[in-house]
Design an enzyme around this catalytic site. Sequence first.
Site, PDB file in Angstrom:
ATOM      1  N   GLU A   1      19.333  -4.942  12.110  1.00  0.00           N
ATOM      2  CA  GLU A   1      17.958  -6.423  12.390  1.00  0.00           C
ATOM      3  C   GLU A   1      18.582  -6.259  13.692  1.00  0.00           C
ATOM      4  OE1 GLU A   1      17.529  -8.495   9.653  1.00  0.00           O
ATOM      5  OE2 GLU A   1      19.370  -6.541   8.272  1.00  0.00           O
TER       6      GLU A   1
ATOM      7  N   LYS B   1       3.244   1.929   2.273  1.00  0.00           N
ATOM      8  CA  LYS B   1       3.529   2.641   3.718  1.00  0.00           C
ATOM      9  C   LYS B   1       4.945   2.228   4.511  1.00  0.00           C
ATOM     10  CE  LYS B   1       2.351  -1.761   5.326  1.00  0.00           C
ATOM     11  NZ  LYS B   1       1.995  -2.712   4.370  1.00  0.00           N
TER      12      LYS B   1
ATOM     13  N   ALA C   1      15.165  -3.313  11.433  1.00  0.00           N
ATOM     14  CA  ALA C   1      13.941  -4.380  10.653  1.00  0.00           C
ATOM     15  C   ALA C   1      13.641  -5.860  11.698  1.00  0.00           C
ATOM     16  CB  ALA C   1      14.880  -4.525   9.207  1.00  0.00           C
ATOM     17  N   THR C   2      12.808  -5.944  10.966  1.00  0.00           N
ATOM     18  CA  THR C   2      12.747  -7.308  12.313  1.00  0.00           C
ATOM     19  C   THR C   2      12.031  -8.458  11.033  1.00  0.00           C
ATOM     20  OG1 THR C   2      10.143  -6.491  11.588  1.00  0.00           O
ATOM     21  CG2 THR C   2      11.071  -5.398  13.623  1.00  0.00           C
TER      22      THR C   2
ATOM     23  N   SER D   1       1.051  -1.153   0.142  1.00  0.00           N
ATOM     24  CA  SER D   1       0.226  -0.317  -0.271  1.00  0.00           C
ATOM     25  C   SER D   1       0.912   0.835  -0.166  1.00  0.00           C
ATOM     26  CB  SER D   1      -0.812   0.005   1.184  1.00  0.00           C
ATOM     27  OG  SER D   1      -0.045  -0.063   2.706  1.00  0.00           O
TER      28      SER D   1
ATOM     29  N   HIS E   1      15.001  -5.552  -0.333  1.00  0.00           N
ATOM     30  CA  HIS E   1      14.265  -4.016   0.030  1.00  0.00           C
ATOM     31  C   HIS E   1      16.098  -3.538   0.795  1.00  0.00           C
ATOM     32  CE1 HIS E   1      10.131  -4.757   0.988  1.00  0.00           C
ATOM     33  NE2 HIS E   1      10.486  -6.043   0.300  1.00  0.00           N
TER      34      HIS E   1
ATOM     35  N   ASP F   1      10.247  -1.129  10.766  1.00  0.00           N
ATOM     36  CA  ASP F   1       9.822  -1.871   9.705  1.00  0.00           C
ATOM     37  C   ASP F   1       9.597  -3.392   9.638  1.00  0.00           C
ATOM     38  OD1 ASP F   1       8.451  -2.424   7.520  1.00  0.00           O
ATOM     39  OD2 ASP F   1       9.763  -0.726   5.878  1.00  0.00           O
TER      40      ASP F   1
ATOM     41  N   ARG G   1      15.663  -0.247  -0.668  1.00  0.00           N
ATOM     42  CA  ARG G   1      16.487   1.676   0.978  1.00  0.00           C
ATOM     43  C   ARG G   1      17.733   1.782   0.980  1.00  0.00           C
ATOM     44  NH1 ARG G   1      14.224  -2.657   4.524  1.00  0.00           N
ATOM     45  NH2 ARG G   1      16.474  -2.795   5.443  1.00  0.00           N
TER      46      ARG G   1
END
Length: 185
Positions: free
Chosen positions: A68, A13, A37-38, A11, A53, A90, A57
């Site tokens: 991380e 985000k 980062a999760t 979407s 990603h 995120d 980024r």
Amino acid sequence: MHELILGGQKSGKSRTAEARAAAWLQAAPGHEATLLATALAGDDEMDRRIQRHREERAARVPGLATVEVPQALPEAVQQLATPQRLLVVDCLTLWLTQLAMPLHGPAADEAALAAQRSALCRALAQAAGPVVLVSNEIGLGVAPMSREARRFIDALGLLHQAVGAACSRVTLMVAGCELAVKGRA
């Protein structure tokens, strides 16, 4: 000022959170931005997704560092928040997944999930700098058949309520468009 950015998958985000980080970095000399980062790679496809990603980024927001933190999110917010550093989380959905449905080890029970939710809200309340949190809004549809999926949706909804209350701004992303839910857009 903290912000929770919610929305469906793809979407916008994460890009919106990255735009917040880019604006923060440009706003004043000495500003820093760090992405917490999760995600954990449980398979080859997720590993490739995480790598893609990271690369995207880095191209979009070169000054955005990455740390991380698949499970130790409240501790990371406490340790890394400074007045000069914007933190981007995120995402909360994957953080909760690591707790509720870990790849290895036992799942957290309701009390442990509540304790982690409270720890994150305390960390946000004590954070010395701004935090932008990203999460998937998945509770808008029909309740799924499995008990585990219903438990997860309930836990994520409770997490969103708690974090939303701790943030001065809540933004809902729909088709790449920002909708202010709380605070100004």
